[in-house]
Structure formats: C-alpha cells, structure tokens
Design a protein around this motif. Structure first.
Motif, PDB file in Angstrom:
ATOM      1  N   LYS A 146      20.477  54.383  39.919  1.00  0.00           N
ATOM      2  CA  LYS A 146      21.215  53.467  39.052  1.00  0.00           C
ATOM      3  C   LYS A 146      22.442  52.858  39.732  1.00  0.00           C
ATOM      4  CE  LYS A 146      24.142  57.076  37.015  1.00  0.00           C
ATOM      5  NZ  LYS A 146      25.302  56.669  37.850  1.00  0.00           N
TER       6      LYS A 146
ATOM      7  N   GLU B  72      33.073  48.096  39.591  1.00  0.00           N
ATOM      8  CA  GLU B  72      31.833  48.524  38.943  1.00  0.00           C
ATOM      9  C   GLU B  72      30.657  47.887  39.663  1.00  0.00           C
ATOM     10  OE1 GLU B  72      32.050  47.415  34.859  1.00  0.00           O
ATOM     11  OE2 GLU B  72      33.404  49.046  34.306  1.00  0.00           O
ATOM     12  N   ARG B  73      29.589  48.641  39.813  1.00  0.00           N
ATOM     13  CA  ARG B  73      28.399  48.099  40.456  1.00  0.00           C
ATOM     14  C   ARG B  73      27.182  48.888  39.995  1.00  0.00           C
ATOM     15  NH1 ARG B  73      28.726  45.742  45.445  1.00  0.00           N
ATOM     16  NH2 ARG B  73      30.849  45.260  44.780  1.00  0.00           N
ATOM     17  N   TYR B  74      26.209  48.198  39.360  1.00  0.00           N
ATOM     18  CA  TYR B  74      25.006  48.863  38.850  1.00  0.00           C
ATOM     19  C   TYR B  74      23.764  48.265  39.481  1.00  0.00           C
ATOM     20  CZ  TYR B  74      28.362  50.156  35.221  1.00  0.00           C
ATOM     21  OH  TYR B  74      29.467  50.609  34.552  1.00  0.00           O
ATOM     22  N   ASN B  75      22.729  49.064  39.579  1.00  0.00           N
ATOM     23  CA  ASN B  75      21.428  48.592  40.040  1.00  0.00           C
ATOM     24  C   ASN B  75      20.586  48.265  38.807  1.00  0.00           C
ATOM     25  OD1 ASN B  75      19.038  48.049  41.342  1.00  0.00           O
ATOM     26  ND2 ASN B  75      18.571  50.178  41.822  1.00  0.00           N
ATOM     27  N   TYR B  76      20.707  47.046  38.337  1.00  0.00           N
ATOM     28  CA  TYR B  76      20.034  46.664  37.093  1.00  0.00           C
ATOM     29  C   TYR B  76      18.515  46.642  37.239  1.00  0.00           C
ATOM     30  CZ  TYR B  76      24.617  45.425  35.266  1.00  0.00           C
ATOM     31  OH  TYR B  76      25.919  45.479  34.829  1.00  0.00           O
ATOM     32  N   SER B  77      18.023  46.496  38.472  1.00  0.00           N
ATOM     33  CA  SER B  77      16.568  46.513  38.656  1.00  0.00           C
ATOM     34  C   SER B  77      15.986  47.877  38.290  1.00  0.00           C
ATOM     35  CB  SER B  77      16.218  46.157  40.102  1.00  0.00           C
ATOM     36  OG  SER B  77      16.726  47.127  41.008  1.00  0.00           O
ATOM     37  N   HIS B  78      16.779  48.952  38.486  1.00  0.00           N
ATOM     38  CA  HIS B  78      16.300  50.283  38.082  1.00  0.00           C
ATOM     39  C   HIS B  78      16.153  50.350  36.565  1.00  0.00           C
ATOM     40  CE1 HIS B  78      15.762  54.554  37.688  1.00  0.00           C
ATOM     41  NE2 HIS B  78      16.897  54.698  37.036  1.00  0.00           N
ATOM     42  N   PHE B  79      17.124  49.805  35.849  1.00  0.00           N
ATOM     43  CA  PHE B  79      17.032  49.793  34.382  1.00  0.00           C
ATOM     44  C   PHE B  79      15.784  49.040  33.930  1.00  0.00           C
ATOM     45  CE2 PHE B  79      21.941  49.726  34.569  1.00  0.00           C
ATOM     46  CZ  PHE B  79      21.960  51.083  34.833  1.00  0.00           C
ATOM     47  N   GLU B  80      15.500  47.927  34.602  1.00  0.00           N
ATOM     48  CA  GLU B  80      14.320  47.129  34.247  1.00  0.00           C
ATOM     49  C   GLU B  80      13.034  47.873  34.590  1.00  0.00           C
ATOM     50  OE1 GLU B  80      15.003  43.598  36.447  1.00  0.00           O
ATOM     51  OE2 GLU B  80      16.650  42.897  35.152  1.00  0.00           O
TER      52      GLU B  80
ATOM     53  N   TYR C  30      14.256  50.179  30.342  1.00  0.00           N
ATOM     54  CA  TYR C  30      15.427  50.571  29.540  1.00  0.00           C
ATOM     55  C   TYR C  30      15.100  51.752  28.621  1.00  0.00           C
ATOM     56  CZ  TYR C  30      17.743  46.399  31.269  1.00  0.00           C
ATOM     57  OH  TYR C  30      18.320  45.457  32.088  1.00  0.00           O
TER      58      TYR C  30
ATOM     59  N   GLY D 162      24.483  50.596  42.060  1.00  0.00           N
ATOM     60  CA  GLY D 162      24.336  49.315  42.745  1.00  0.00           C
ATOM     61  C   GLY D 162      25.133  49.199  44.026  1.00  0.00           C
TER      62      GLY D 162
END
Length: 280
Positions: free
Chosen positions: A72, A48-56, A60, A74
């Motif tokens: 999204k 699993e790998r997400y781009n959490y900066s996009h969510f921020e 959200y 990562g």
C-alpha cells in the motif's frame, strides 16, 4: 457528555499520553520550549504517498486492505534496497526505515516492539511487512551500541539482526559507524539539515505521515539541555513511567543513527564550505 468518563478512561489506558492528548482530548500538538530539533516542522518535513493501484487490485475489499504490508506504500521503490537503523533497549526496540535518493532521505516507516516481544520479533515484523518488496537487500547502519555482548548472551544486537534477516532470505550490507557522534555534533547536524539553507545541495529529510509519525513525534518531543560539553539531548523521559517508550527519545535516536550514518560525510563537506558527492 456523549461518551462518558469511562470511555475516556479506557482511551487513556490504551493510548500513549501523546495520542490521548491530541486525538481524544483534541489538544494542539505542543512543541518543547527547548527542543533538540527546534526547526522540525510537520508542514515541511512530512508527506503522504499511497499506492492506489494496490487498492484497485484488491477491489477496495475491506478485509484484504486490513492486511498491513508494504504493497500500500506509494513511496517504496521496489528496485532499491531498504536502509534502516535501530535503537535497542529493554523498554522498546524501535527501527527507522528509509530509501534515500541522493540528498533526499525519505523516512518510510517506524516500527517497534515492546515487552514481551524482543529484538528478533521486530526483525520478523519487518520481514513480514516487506515480504512483497522485490529487492531483498537491506543496508543496516549501527554504531558501538550494537556490538557489545553481555554476560547473559554470546550474541550482540547486531548479530541477532543480521541472523534473522539472512534466515528470512535478505542480503545484508553492514555499515558500522564506530562510536556514536556527540550530542552537540548531532544538534548542529540537525540544525543545518532541517533548516535546508543549502537547497538541493543540502540534506533533506521527510517523514511519511502515516507510517513514520511515531519517529517524528519522538523527535518533536525531545528536549535539549546545556552542560559543559555543549547541547545535550535530554533523555530523562526514557526513565519516566508516565511517558510511553514510543513517545520518549528512543525513536529519535534511531533516526539520528540512520540519517547521520548515511550523510555524515556530506555534512562534514558542507561544514567545510565545499560540496562533493560521497558514496557511502
């Protein structure tokens, strides 16, 4: 008892057989007794790998997060080309997408369309999903099945793919592989690849657990059979009306083409007992 029979009937209509059994009936994922990929393991070969900066960046916001695109992801390197292969057909056109790094091949995503959508619609969906990818270059692996033309069309599958990508502003690097390898060769290739006995010098394949599981499941449910030519992939489920096309072997064929296209020279070198880097 809580949901009632009608809800389960509805889920059975809307979901593939595999999804219905595992998500609705909570049945354990089954492995074929005679698997074409017997060493494939979810605990080893997925991630699993997400781009959490996009969510921020979108705060959200649920509505903005419903827009499904590559921002999204990562595991997507914005500076590198995207590599892919496609399995073509009347029931389904399915694409395996990757960004290999050395001997590590991450399968980033599986995408597919079914009738009434056709191959050019799949490419349009690819372009829409990767609209925000900065490096607008793709490496396209294809074999003899992509270059034939029929009496009803002057364009081959390869022509359609390239024309749609170029029209959308992508640069296309073509990797034509000629005749596809025998099933027996692919079986040996995957045995060595999934075993990972060569360590860092060997080929390693990993599947994104959110975006590429349709491909992983296709491989997981591909059976093998033996004939006078060696081990064959049993493709009869492609003709079974009770099996959804995305659950049949089509997706596994796309992965075969992509990974074999990228690493076939490395595999041959490893088979000979020596290793050197091949630039494909």
């Amino acid at each position: 008892h809580a949901l009632g029979l009608d809800d389960f009937k509805q889920m059975k209509r809307n979901l593939s057989q595999f999804e219905f059994e595992t998500s609705s009936l909570i049945l354990a994922r089954s492995r074929m007794n005679k698997s074409f990929y017997p060493l494939l393991r979810e605990e080893l070969h997925t991630y699993e790998r997400y781009n959490y900066s996009h969510f921020e960046n979108v705060g959200y916001n649920i509505e903005k997060l419903r827009i499904n695109d590559c921002r999204k992801d990562g595991d997507l390197d914005p500076s590198k080309p995207i590599e892919f292969a496609i399995d073509y057909g009347s029931q389904i056109n399915i694409m395996a997408i990757s960004q290999p790094t050395g001997m590590l091949c991450r399968i980033l995503k599986g995408m597919y369309v079914k009738p009434s959508l056709v191959l050019k619609d799949l490419i349009k969906e690819f372009c829409a999903y990767y609209k925000y990818h900065k490096q607008k270059t793709v490496i396209y692996y294809y074999d003899h099945t992509a270059v034939g033309k029929s009496a009803t069309s002057v364009k081959s599958y390869k022509d359609v793919v390239v024309e749609e990508l170029v029209a959308a502003g992508w640069d296309v690097i073509e990797r034509y592989m000629g005749q596809a390898p025998s099933h027996d060769t692919k079986y040996l290739f995957w045995q060595q690849t999934l075993e990972e006995s060569k360590g860092e010098n060997g080929i390693q394949v990993r599947f994104n657990r959110d975006n590429a599981m349709v491909l992983f499941k296709s491989m997981e449910h591909a059976e093998a059979r033996q004939d006078r030519n060696g081990v064959q992939k049993d493709k009869r489920n492609e003709q079974n009306d009770n099996v959804m096309p995305e659950d049949a072997t089509h997706g596994s064929d796309a992965v075969d083409m992509l990974v074999w296209g990228k690493y076939r020279a490395d595999f041959k070198a490893l088979q000979q007992g020596s290793y050197e880097t091949f630039v494909m």
